[in-house]
Write a protein that holds these residues in place. Structure first.
Motif: not given
Length: 134
Positions: A33-40, A45-52, A81-92
């Motif tokens: 799970i990640e945050l919605p796509d909001r232009n990085n 926002s989730c991170i952009p598509q690509g190879r890391y 770890t996180a079970n709710n992207a909007m509450k627990e993630l900041m881009g991870c």
């Protein structure tokens, strides 16, 4: 020369969050799970598509984690770890065992352990591990 290994993160984008599934050599490892796509935009926002390239990172808050260091315009991106992207993630990126909705899931700790076991074993063999997000 280090042997490259690639994990594939297949994503589905939603208004409330981004869901995905990580595969290695065609086998499903876990969902994500990640945050919605909001232009990085940092922290929302989730991170952009690509190879890391994944790297071992130590953080005071999360201990030793899998880091994604080279994300354009971002820093300290982790897989933790996180079970709710909007509450627990900041881009991870958070691994989860079961997806329960957009950006939500269950048993994140169990999924992270499974992912870490795989990635660390590849590192221990002297390999390099990449995450391909598509």
């Amino acid at each position: 020369m280090k042997k490259p290994h690639t994990l594939i993160l297949q994503r589905i984008y939603g208004e409330q969050g981004t869901n995905g599934t990580i595969y290695y050599q065609g086998e499903k490892i876990c969902h994500t799970i990640e945050l919605p796509d909001r232009n990085n935009i940092q922290r929302i926002s989730c991170i952009p598509q690509g190879r890391y390239k994944l790297e071992k990172r130590k953080y005071t808050k999360h201990g030793e984690q899998i880091g994604i260091p080279h994300v354009l315009g971002r820093e300290a991106i982790l897989i933790h770890t996180a079970n709710n992207a909007m509450k627990e993630l900041m881009g991870c990126i958070a691994p989860v065992t079961t997806l329960t909705g957009q950006g939500t899931g269950t048993e994140s700790r169990k999924a992270l352990e499974k992912l870490k076991t795989l990635v660390y074993s590849l590192w221990d063999e002297g390999g390099e591990v990449f995450l391909l997000i598509k």
